[in-house]
Design an enzyme around this catalytic site. Structure first.
Site, PDB file in Angstrom:
ATOM      1  N   CYS A 115     -75.196 -76.721  16.705  1.00 57.18           N
ATOM      2  CA  CYS A 115     -75.020 -77.676  17.819  1.00 57.18           C
ATOM      3  C   CYS A 115     -75.337 -79.022  17.307  1.00 57.18           C
ATOM      4  O   CYS A 115     -74.854 -80.229  18.014  1.00 57.18           O
ATOM      5  CB  CYS A 115     -75.717 -77.524  18.885  1.00 57.18           C
ATOM      6  SG  CYS A 115     -75.315 -75.754  19.502  1.00 57.18           S
ATOM      7  N   HIS A 370     -69.561 -78.924  25.894  1.00 51.76           N
ATOM      8  CA  HIS A 370     -70.213 -78.896  24.595  1.00 51.76           C
ATOM      9  C   HIS A 370     -69.306 -78.717  23.423  1.00 51.76           C
ATOM     10  O   HIS A 370     -69.298 -77.541  23.329  1.00 51.76           O
ATOM     11  CB  HIS A 370     -71.631 -77.997  24.862  1.00 51.76           C
ATOM     12  CG  HIS A 370     -72.240 -77.957  23.692  1.00 51.76           C
ATOM     13  ND1 HIS A 370     -72.566 -78.744  22.297  1.00 51.76           N
ATOM     14  CD2 HIS A 370     -73.151 -76.709  23.301  1.00 51.76           C
ATOM     15  CE1 HIS A 370     -73.420 -78.319  21.541  1.00 51.76           C
ATOM     16  NE2 HIS A 370     -73.692 -77.135  21.871  1.00 51.76           N
ATOM     17  N   CYS A 400     -80.859 -78.369  20.577  1.00 52.59           N
ATOM     18  CA  CYS A 400     -81.317 -77.298  20.045  1.00 52.59           C
ATOM     19  C   CYS A 400     -80.221 -76.766  18.989  1.00 52.59           C
ATOM     20  O   CYS A 400     -79.177 -77.059  19.303  1.00 52.59           O
ATOM     21  CB  CYS A 400     -81.605 -76.229  21.170  1.00 52.59           C
ATOM     22  SG  CYS A 400     -80.147 -75.915  22.238  1.00 52.59           S
ATOM     23  N   GLY A 402     -78.723 -73.097  17.104  1.00 55.66           N
ATOM     24  CA  GLY A 402     -78.576 -71.723  17.455  1.00 55.66           C
ATOM     25  C   GLY A 402     -79.593 -70.847  16.787  1.00 55.66           C
ATOM     26  O   GLY A 402     -79.931 -69.766  17.282  1.00 55.66           O
TER      27      GLY A 402
END
Length: 416
Positions: A115, A370, A400, A402
């Site tokens: 991300c 996202h 954050c 994954g």
């Protein structure tokens, strides 16, 4: 000259010793952002980019960046793409950048830190500039989630003997439920947070605050019922649901009932298509080319957390970043923290003790979407636009990751 360059590199690597005064100083070797653009964010599978290929999405955005910057594309020395799901990303980027007018004298590569891939791409280009390897580069984050991604295969049995290694296989929805249950973040609290994200995004969209960060993208959409293909020009984010309330969100069924009953399609980030691009260069080069300096990129850092509660990554990355630059949480004017799930967003606010008014003032991924590899770059576009509007100066983006990590970046707005 060599001594000045060495001192500049050391200051970037170590961070300043005087907090705010250090990061706001201007040095010819600073890494600066001169342009930050993004596409509209559209609903995956059923939105405006559902029939668009990743190569075209990147090409269209890079073409806009080259045209709007008015920088001679021959001066662009490298382009780095943050992407999660497409294994052919380096090929796609190379072809798209050539078609957009960036000559073959430039390089092209891709990075994947889940991300935070978009921010990782920015860090990659910035590090090259800091070390004197290039003067100008472009960082891109792009994800076409409509195309899906590869399923993660089970690890080797020897690896699975380590519990935290095995936890890396947990679906993101499960990790969200873990955060909610481990830290007692109720469904009601999550829905209230999500409703506020929607409210802020609705207010920002109605006021036109996103307009200076979004470039229109013309593409084609196929009607699933008739098969008719139409050309459309997309200009606005599709995920913002006007009039959303905590009460309406409370009626949505849990999305991951196998793991818990707190995370839903309403209080989790939307599955989204989109891209963002950041033009970076050495300050001296920006001045030489008469480029507008939007912000100084101070640096970024990564920190690890347990994979089963991966969403709390910003609570490790943000303090680590601030400590490197001798800053306190109150020195930061705006935080952009990726709302992967309301559970993690609420936990991060509570754990870090942040003023919610400073965090995601235009809403976050719950309301906007996202697109995995794009979000780290999209956040930069949004936070710089908001900083220009409000005359705020010191900015942090964070997300954050994954497999149980967090990443954070520090910027200083120079449009004040």
């Amino acid at each position: 000259m060599a001594t000045d360059r060495l001192n500049s590199i050391l200051s970037h690597l170590k961070g300043g010793s005087n907090g705010l005064s250090a990061i706001t100083q201007k040095n010819p070797d600073d890494v600066v952002i001169t342009l930050a653009l993004r596409t509209p964010l559209t609903k995956a599978v059923k939105g405006g980019f559902k029939d668009t290929e990743l190569d075209y999405l990147i090409y269209a955005l890079l073409k806009e960046l080259v045209e709007k910057s008015k920088v001679d594309p021959a001066l662009i020395e490298d382009v780095c793409l943050g992407n999660v799901n497409d294994g052919k990303a380096p090929y796609i980027l190379r072809a798209a950048s050539l078609a957009a007018g960036i000559p073959n004298t430039s390089g092209a590569s891709s990075v994947n830190r889940f991300c935070s891939s978009g921010l990782k791409a920015v860090q990659d280009i910035a590090n090259q500039i800091t070390l004197g390897q290039i003067d100008i580069g472009v960082a891109v984050g792009a994800e076409l989630m409509s195309a899906g991604g590869d399923a993660v295969k089970p690890f080797h049995e020897e690896i699975l003997k380590n519990q935290e290694s095995a936890d890396c296989l947990q679906p993101m929805g499960q990790t969200s439920e873990n955060v909610g249950s481990d830290f007692n973040i109720s469904r009601e609290t999550q829905d209230k947070y999500a409703a506020e994200s929607y409210r802020r995004a609705e207010a920002a969209q109605k006021a036109g605050w996103f307009d200076d960060e979004i470039v229109p993208i013309t593409t084609k959409v196929k009607d699933p019922k008739t098969g008719e293909v139409k050309q459309v020009t997309l200009t606005k984010d599709e995920g913002v649901r006007y009039g959303t309330t905590a009460e309406s969100l409370g009626k949505i069924r849990p999305a991951f009932p196998k793991f818990g009953n707190r995370s839903t399609g309403g209080n989790s980030s939307q599955v989204t298509d989109g891209a963002a691009a950041i033009l970076l260069m050495r300050r001296s080069k920006a001045i030489e080319l008469n480029q507008p300096i939007l912000a100084k990129f101070c640096g970024a850092t990564v920190a690890g957390v347990p994979p089963r509660i991966m969403g709390i990554g910003p609570t490790a990355a943000i303090p680590k970043l601030l400590s490197k630059y001798n800053l306190s949480k109150d020195d930061i004017d705006i935080y952009e923290i990726n709302e992967a799930f309301a559970s993690m967003a609420v936990y991060c606010l509570q754990n870090l003790g942040l003023d919610h008014a400073k965090v995601n003032p235009r809403g976050g991924a719950i309301a906007l979407g996202h697109p995995l590899g794009a979000t780290g770059a999209r956040q930069i576009c949004t936070v710089l636009s908001e900083a220009r509007r409000t005359k705020k100066k010191v900015l942090v983006t964070s997300m954050c990751i994954g497999t149980g990590q967090g990443m954070a970046g520090l910027f200083v707005n120079e449009q004040v």
